[in-house]
Design an enzyme around this catalytic site. Structure first.
Site, short mmCIF file in Angstrom:
data_model
loop_
_atom_site.label_atom_id
_atom_site.label_comp_id
_atom_site.label_asym_id
_atom_site.label_seq_id
_atom_site.Cartn_x
_atom_site.Cartn_y
_atom_site.Cartn_z
N SER A 52 -34.05 -10.35 -25.99
CA SER A 52 -34.60 -9.27 -25.11
C SER A 52 -36.10 -9.22 -25.17
CB SER A 52 -34.06 -7.74 -25.84
OG SER A 52 -34.20 -6.77 -24.67
N ASP A 97 -24.38 -6.75 -19.42
CA ASP A 97 -25.52 -6.00 -20.07
C ASP A 97 -25.87 -4.93 -19.31
OD1 ASP A 97 -28.16 -5.50 -21.16
OD2 ASP A 97 -28.44 -7.62 -21.65
N HIS A 128 -25.38 -5.90 -24.19
CA HIS A 128 -26.90 -6.13 -24.81
C HIS A 128 -26.90 -6.59 -26.14
CE1 HIS A 128 -30.96 -6.57 -24.02
NE2 HIS A 128 -31.56 -5.96 -24.85
#
Length: 230
Positions: free
Chosen positions: A119, A174, A208
């Site tokens: 991320s 995600d 995620h």
């Protein structure tokens, strides 16, 4: 530590099982705790590689109601048109370059070093690799995006890593960093570095987070880019 935006905490390290001849810097997402990823990296580790997981500085993050948390740079919102924290991104990248220099002084050449992250950490890994004069061994970019994308390829024209190998991975489900971010990043990367060296893998139903198949893909990429030399 080097740089003004590092916390006073020393990096978490997964040591090599024998003499380290390569290293991986892995950067975490904002407000992430190290334990989970350190455990994951321990699971996929290779005996001659050491894994270095620096801590981000604690700072207010706009997208999270200005709450203070570990973060490499500020994020205002997750949108392709969002205003970005250019100063924070560049300062974080300079900090990482200093850490790479330190590792080179410790005896591991920069071309035997991979930058990786998840991320926000993956975004930092990509930006640093494409703006440094240090020849690197590759980038692992998980569930992330390319920061300050509009400054490329101008900035990348001076990078030592025009032919760097990049493994991008993204969950198709995600909800935080949508797959579109990964797809746009992949297209941008192919326009500024050798497109044959950019691999983009997606995982159905992965949100995620990570999954075993992704970690096996990461392990295979690392072992190809950083083979044993002794």
């Amino acid at each position: 530590m080097c740089g003004n935006n590092m916390s006073a905490q020393l990096p978490a390290i997964v040591p090599a099982a024998r003499k380290a001849t390569a290293a991986i810097f892995f950067f975490f997402d904002l407000n992430e705790r190290l334990h989970g990823w350190v455990e994951t990296l321990s699971y996929i580790r290779t005996p001659h590689i050491k894994y270095i997981c620096p801590h981000a500085q604690i700072r207010p993050v706009t997208i999270n109601m200005n709450m203070a948390m570990p973060s490499w740079f500020d994020i205002t919102c997750l949108s392709p048109e969002a205003e970005e924290d250019a100063t924070g991104i560049k300062l974080a990248a300079e900090t990482i370059k200093s850490l790479i220099d330190q590792e080179v002084k410790n005896g591991i050449p920069s071309h035997r070093i991979i930058l990786g992250g998840f991320s926000q950490g993956g975004a930092l890994a990509l930006y640093t690799a494409l703006t440094t004069q240090q020849k690197l061994g590759g980038v692992v970019a998980l569930s992330c995006w390319l920061p300050l994308r509009n400054t490329f390829p101008q900035v990348a024209a001076n990078s030592a890593n025009k032919d760097i190998h990049v493994l991008q991975c993204h969950g198709e489900a995600d909800p935080l960093v949508p797959l579109l971010f990964g797809s746009l990043t992949h297209e941008k990367l192919k326009s500024i570095i050798n497109p044959a060296n950019v691999s983009f893998k997606t995982y159905p139903d992965m949100m995620h987070s990570s999954c075993l198949k992704e970690m096996m893909d990461v392990k295979q990429f690392i072992e190809k880019q950083l083979p044993p030399i002794d």
